[in-house]
Design an enzyme around this catalytic site. Structure first.
Site, short mmCIF file in Angstrom:
data_model
loop_
_atom_site.label_atom_id
_atom_site.label_comp_id
_atom_site.label_asym_id
_atom_site.label_seq_id
_atom_site.Cartn_x
_atom_site.Cartn_y
_atom_site.Cartn_z
N CYS A 18 0.81 -1.23 0.00
CA CYS A 18 0.00 0.00 0.00
C CYS A 18 0.84 1.27 0.00
O CYS A 18 0.45 2.26 -0.60
CB CYS A 18 -0.92 0.02 1.21
SG CYS A 18 -2.24 -1.19 1.13
N GLU A 60 -13.52 0.68 1.62
CA GLU A 60 -12.37 0.60 0.72
C GLU A 60 -12.26 -0.81 0.12
O GLU A 60 -11.81 -0.97 -1.01
CB GLU A 60 -11.10 0.95 1.49
CG GLU A 60 -9.90 1.13 0.59
CD GLU A 60 -8.72 1.68 1.33
OE1 GLU A 60 -8.43 2.89 1.15
OE2 GLU A 60 -8.08 0.92 2.08
N HIS A 63 -9.13 0.84 -5.75
CA HIS A 63 -10.23 0.22 -5.02
C HIS A 63 -11.54 0.55 -5.72
O HIS A 63 -11.67 1.59 -6.35
CB HIS A 63 -10.31 0.75 -3.59
CG HIS A 63 -9.11 0.45 -2.76
ND1 HIS A 63 -8.87 -0.78 -2.18
CD2 HIS A 63 -8.05 1.23 -2.42
CE1 HIS A 63 -7.74 -0.74 -1.50
NE2 HIS A 63 -7.22 0.48 -1.64
N HIS A 92 -12.60 7.03 -11.40
CA HIS A 92 -11.56 6.82 -12.41
C HIS A 92 -10.53 7.95 -12.37
O HIS A 92 -10.11 8.48 -13.39
CB HIS A 92 -12.16 6.65 -13.81
CG HIS A 92 -12.78 5.30 -13.98
ND1 HIS A 92 -14.04 5.02 -13.52
CD2 HIS A 92 -12.30 4.17 -14.52
CE1 HIS A 92 -14.32 3.75 -13.79
NE2 HIS A 92 -13.28 3.21 -14.38
#
Length: 193
Positions: free
Chosen positions: A23, A136, A30, A68
């Site tokens: 991460c 998430e 996600h 996006h």
């Protein structure tokens, strides 16, 4: 009474300084689910806290700005930020590290400002943002409240510290939407949607 509306968006980020190696060192994405919880002790002319159809206006536009897109932390490496902005048309830059917890805080600040600056025309009374939930992953989420969004012990978030890319702004119904939000413009709900 509390009502809840869920939205979905796809977004990429890096969570700097976290414990998870993947991460903190790799861009990843996600399929977020965002829940907006509104509260009021009153009901409008139709017997509702707030008509879900009204969410299709400016509120949906705020959330869609993150879809996006890559979300960037303004405190990240300057070269990294420049490259991401160069190669991605859709980006949002925030003053805080990009975690689900901070997403809750950011969305709270954005949506709270919008609600405070919205003139409601169907008998709505005392409608306010109760909390934001950001899913998430399928199994993990964060929930943020007013005290979290405006905390004095956490890094400050304000409309002046949030930046949307030019490509995102061109997709808004009005390219000056965010400037209007920053400048306390009054948005009037339509009588019908």
């Amino acid at each position: 009474m509390i009502i809840r509306k869920m939205f979905e968006f796809e977004n990429a980020h890096i969570v700097r300084f976290c414990s998870s190696k993947r991460c903190k060192s790799s861009i990843h994405g996600h399929s977020y689910k965002l829940e907006v919880l509104l509260e009021s002790r009153y009901l409008d002319n139709a017997g509702m806290v707030y008509d879900f159809g009204l969410f299709k206006q400016e509120l949906r536009q705020i959330i869609d700005s993150f879809d996006h897109s890559i979300t960037l932390f303004s405190g990240d490496d300057a070269q990294y930020l420049a490259q991401m902005k160069k190669y991605s048309k859709r980006w949002v830059c925030l003053p805080v590290n990009i975690s689900a917890e901070n997403f809750c805080r950011v969305f709270f600040v954005l949506i709270d400002a919008l609600l405070k600056q919205t003139k409601m025309v169907n008998g709505e009374v005392g409608v306010h943002l109760q909390s934001i939930i950001v899913h998430e992953t399928r199994t993990g989420y964060a929930q943020g409240f007013r005290d979290d969004a405006y905390s004095e012990i956490l890094p400050q978030i304000s409309l002046d510290t949030i930046e949307f890319s030019p490509a995102i702004k061109t997709e808004w119904n009005d390219e000056t939407f965010f400037e209007k939000l920053r400048n306390a413009h009054i948005f009037v709900n339509p009588k019908e949607v």
